[in-house]
Design a protein around this motif. Structure first.
Motif, PDB file in Angstrom:
ATOM      1  N   ILE A  54      42.967  10.001   5.480  1.00 37.21           N
ATOM      2  CA  ILE A  54      42.518  10.722   6.779  1.00 37.21           C
ATOM      3  C   ILE A  54      43.977  10.640   7.350  1.00 37.21           C
ATOM      4  N   LEU A  55      44.585   9.977   7.635  1.00 40.72           N
ATOM      5  CA  LEU A  55      46.261   9.625   7.974  1.00 40.72           C
ATOM      6  C   LEU A  55      47.178  11.018   6.716  1.00 40.72           C
ATOM      7  N   ILE A  56      46.972  10.956   5.449  1.00 39.18           N
ATOM      8  CA  ILE A  56      47.521  11.531   4.127  1.00 39.18           C
ATOM      9  C   ILE A  56      47.216  13.308   4.920  1.00 39.18           C
ATOM     10  N   ARG A  57      46.613  13.526   5.095  1.00 37.77           N
ATOM     11  CA  ARG A  57      45.381  15.023   5.589  1.00 37.77           C
ATOM     12  C   ARG A  57      46.237  14.977   6.601  1.00 37.77           C
ATOM     13  N   LYS A  58      46.228  14.733   7.761  1.00 35.58           N
ATOM     14  CA  LYS A  58      46.814  14.956   8.934  1.00 35.58           C
ATOM     15  C   LYS A  58      48.200  14.989   9.248  1.00 35.58           C
ATOM     16  N   LYS A  59      49.023  14.650   7.641  1.00 36.20           N
ATOM     17  CA  LYS A  59      50.644  14.531   7.656  1.00 36.20           C
ATOM     18  C   LYS A  59      50.671  15.701   7.112  1.00 36.20           C
ATOM     19  N   LEU A  60      49.837  16.740   5.919  1.00 35.38           N
ATOM     20  CA  LEU A  60      49.407  17.725   5.102  1.00 35.38           C
ATOM     21  C   LEU A  60      49.217  18.747   6.135  1.00 35.38           C
ATOM     22  N   GLU A  61      48.611  18.447   7.194  1.00 34.20           N
ATOM     23  CA  GLU A  61      48.313  19.865   8.184  1.00 34.20           C
ATOM     24  C   GLU A  61      49.454  19.669   9.207  1.00 34.20           C
ATOM     25  N   GLU A  66      53.445  22.708  11.291  1.00 33.17           N
ATOM     26  CA  GLU A  66      55.003  23.396  11.328  1.00 33.17           C
ATOM     27  C   GLU A  66      55.439  25.188  10.386  1.00 33.17           C
ATOM     28  N   GLU A  67      54.742  24.554   8.824  1.00 33.76           N
ATOM     29  CA  GLU A  67      56.193  25.423   8.718  1.00 33.76           C
ATOM     30  C   GLU A  67      54.964  27.315   8.540  1.00 33.76           C
ATOM     31  N   ARG A  68      54.238  27.450   9.192  1.00 29.41           N
ATOM     32  CA  ARG A  68      53.470  28.334   9.688  1.00 29.41           C
ATOM     33  C   ARG A  68      53.742  28.245  10.864  1.00 29.41           C
ATOM     34  N   LYS A  69      54.448  27.634  11.828  1.00 32.38           N
ATOM     35  CA  LYS A  69      54.869  28.229  13.668  1.00 32.38           C
ATOM     36  C   LYS A  69      53.379  28.289  14.401  1.00 32.38           C
ATOM     37  N   LEU A 119      45.610  22.805  17.137  1.00 32.03           N
ATOM     38  CA  LEU A 119      46.377  23.462  16.179  1.00 32.03           C
ATOM     39  C   LEU A 119      45.777  23.111  14.403  1.00 32.03           C
ATOM     40  N   SER A 120      45.008  21.951  14.756  1.00 33.91           N
ATOM     41  CA  SER A 120      44.158  22.181  13.627  1.00 33.91           C
ATOM     42  C   SER A 120      43.198  23.026  13.500  1.00 33.91           C
ATOM     43  N   GLN A 121      42.710  23.764  14.930  1.00 33.86           N
ATOM     44  CA  GLN A 121      41.094  25.091  13.996  1.00 33.86           C
ATOM     45  C   GLN A 121      41.897  25.799  14.251  1.00 33.86           C
ATOM     46  N   LYS A 122      43.631  26.633  14.667  1.00 35.49           N
ATOM     47  CA  LYS A 122      44.066  27.718  14.228  1.00 35.49           C
ATOM     48  C   LYS A 122      44.997  27.376  13.169  1.00 35.49           C
ATOM     49  N   LEU A 123      44.623  26.102  12.452  1.00 37.30           N
ATOM     50  CA  LEU A 123      45.683  26.547  11.175  1.00 37.30           C
ATOM     51  C   LEU A 123      43.832  26.340   9.969  1.00 37.30           C
ATOM     52  N   TYR A 124      42.917  25.778  10.385  1.00 39.41           N
ATOM     53  CA  TYR A 124      41.945  26.047  10.235  1.00 39.41           C
ATOM     54  C   TYR A 124      41.701  27.833   9.574  1.00 39.41           C
ATOM     55  N   SER A 260      38.555  22.494   2.133  1.00 37.15           N
ATOM     56  CA  SER A 260      38.963  20.972   1.211  1.00 37.15           C
ATOM     57  C   SER A 260      39.219  21.716   0.226  1.00 37.15           C
ATOM     58  N   ASP A 261      38.852  22.626  -0.303  1.00 38.56           N
ATOM     59  CA  ASP A 261      39.708  23.060  -1.563  1.00 38.56           C
ATOM     60  C   ASP A 261      40.826  23.273  -1.597  1.00 38.56           C
ATOM     61  N   TYR A 262      41.606  23.889  -0.236  1.00 36.99           N
ATOM     62  CA  TYR A 262      43.015  24.084  -0.207  1.00 36.99           C
ATOM     63  C   TYR A 262      43.955  23.113   0.071  1.00 36.99           C
ATOM     64  N   PHE A 263      43.651  21.706   0.656  1.00 36.30           N
ATOM     65  CA  PHE A 263      44.055  20.587   1.390  1.00 36.30           C
ATOM     66  C   PHE A 263      44.097  19.822  -0.127  1.00 36.30           C
ATOM     67  N   ALA A 264      43.138  19.853  -0.714  1.00 40.33           N
ATOM     68  CA  ALA A 264      42.626  18.627  -2.131  1.00 40.33           C
ATOM     69  C   ALA A 264      44.015  19.590  -2.660  1.00 40.33           C
ATOM     70  N   ARG A 265      44.060  21.003  -2.885  1.00 42.54           N
ATOM     71  CA  ARG A 265      45.295  21.488  -3.807  1.00 42.54           C
ATOM     72  C   ARG A 265      46.820  21.312  -3.102  1.00 42.54           C
ATOM     73  N   LEU A 266      46.437  21.467  -1.863  1.00 41.49           N
ATOM     74  CA  LEU A 266      48.000  21.125  -1.111  1.00 41.49           C
ATOM     75  C   LEU A 266      48.202  19.396  -1.092  1.00 41.49           C
ATOM     76  N   ARG A 267      47.368  18.351  -1.837  1.00 41.71           N
ATOM     77  CA  ARG A 267      47.458  17.190  -1.913  1.00 41.71           C
ATOM     78  C   ARG A 267      47.974  17.422  -3.148  1.00 41.71           C
ATOM     79  N   GLY A 268      47.589  17.729  -4.182  1.00 46.20           N
ATOM     80  CA  GLY A 268      47.567  17.418  -5.404  1.00 46.20           C
ATOM     81  C   GLY A 268      49.676  18.103  -5.481  1.00 46.20           C
TER      82      GLY A 268
END
Length: 279
Positions: A54-61, A66-69, A119-124, A260-268
């Motif tokens: 969960i915390l890894i996902r939060k860090k990636l989010e 930040e990258e998408r401003k 912030l997470s909702q806007k990102l999603y 789910s697919d997006y963050f799996a790729r991002l984590r990979g």
């Protein structure tokens, strides 16, 4: 001379060892500490491995935000809190008190949590928007047939309604049926599904028969809880009755898969170092 040079290095090495001992993982240079993991385990009531994920996902989010401003202002936070209070039939101050009582969060900490959520909702939305199209008729019919049992609902709920302006008196009555108080009102009711709010229907559907719902507040600020005696025979909504909702349900399922697919790729692809597990 050599001692003066060596001492700082000895100090840094010792400090580094202490830091490593307290770190569970490092995500893009950002540390997740063992304390962070244990706190997430407490808040989410989950295992150490799941808490760290969960915390890894939060860090990636956070890195993506930040990258998408992407940003959220104080007005947006306040509006969300106001809606939350209204949906729970509370004033904003009552909501703050309830959050402090149940989660130990101050109003400032609660606002920060709401900001993180928005912030997470806007990102999603930003991630999913480019990858999704509205479902066609065939997709909605297929979803309906696969999930038909989910569209059944009780005709009515047979309940005993307990209400009181005094929360403590209400709790005592719920735990001790023989307790008598002029402050607690008890009413036998049958609530047809179609006549109650969606929020109350959902609350009652999640409640086990022969048990109480959580205490909620009515529009006048009184406390109340429903003792669910039984759910009357369920009926199944037809495809035509559910058609307006099916599009949102199918889109919601697709959205979850896209994320789910997006963050799996991002984590990979991310620079993640696993250090040690929390116990």
């Amino acid at each position: 001379m050599y001692k003066i040079i060596l001492l700082p290095f000895v100090f840094v090495a010792m400090l580094g060892a202490e830091l490593v001992n307290g770190v569970s993982a490092v995500v893009k240079g950002e540390a997740i500490t063992l304390h962070d993991v244990k706190e997430e385990m407490r808040l989410s009531n989950t295992s150490a491995t799941d808490a760290r994920d969960i915390l890894i996902r939060k860090k990636l989010e956070a890195a993506e935000i930040e990258e998408r401003k992407i940003s959220v202002n104080s007005t947006e936070v306040y509006e969300d809190i106001k809606k939350m209070a209204a949906s729970n039939k509370m004033s904003i101050d009552q909501l703050y008190d309830k959050v402090r009582e149940s989660n130990g969060l101050s109003s400032a900490e609660f606002k920060e949590k709401i900001k993180e959520k928005l912030l997470s909702q806007k990102l999603y939305s930003a991630i999913a928007y480019a990858s999704m199209e509205a479902p066609d008729e065939d997709a909605m019919k297929e979803y309906y047939e696969l999930h038909k049992e989910e569209f059944s609902r009780p005709k009515a709920f047979v309940v005993t309604l307990y209400s009181s302006p005094n929360e403590e008196a209400l709790r005592k009555k719920m735990s001790t049926p023989v307790f008598s108080s002029s402050e607690v009102k008890v009413e036998e009711r049958t609530l047809p599904y179609d006549t109650i709010s969606p929020e109350l229907a959902q609350l009652l559907e999640k409640t086990e028969p022969k048990s109480f719902t959580p205490i909620i507040m009515d529009q006048k600020g009184a406390y109340m809880s429903f003792y669910l005696k039984e759910m009357q025979k369920p009926s199944t909504n037809s495809y035509e009755e559910m058609k307006n909702q099916l599009s949102n349900l199918v889109m919601g399922e697709k959205r979850e898969q896209v994320l789910s697919d997006y963050f799996a790729r991002l984590r990979g692809n991310a620079d993640i170092v696993m250090v040690r597990e929390a116990k």
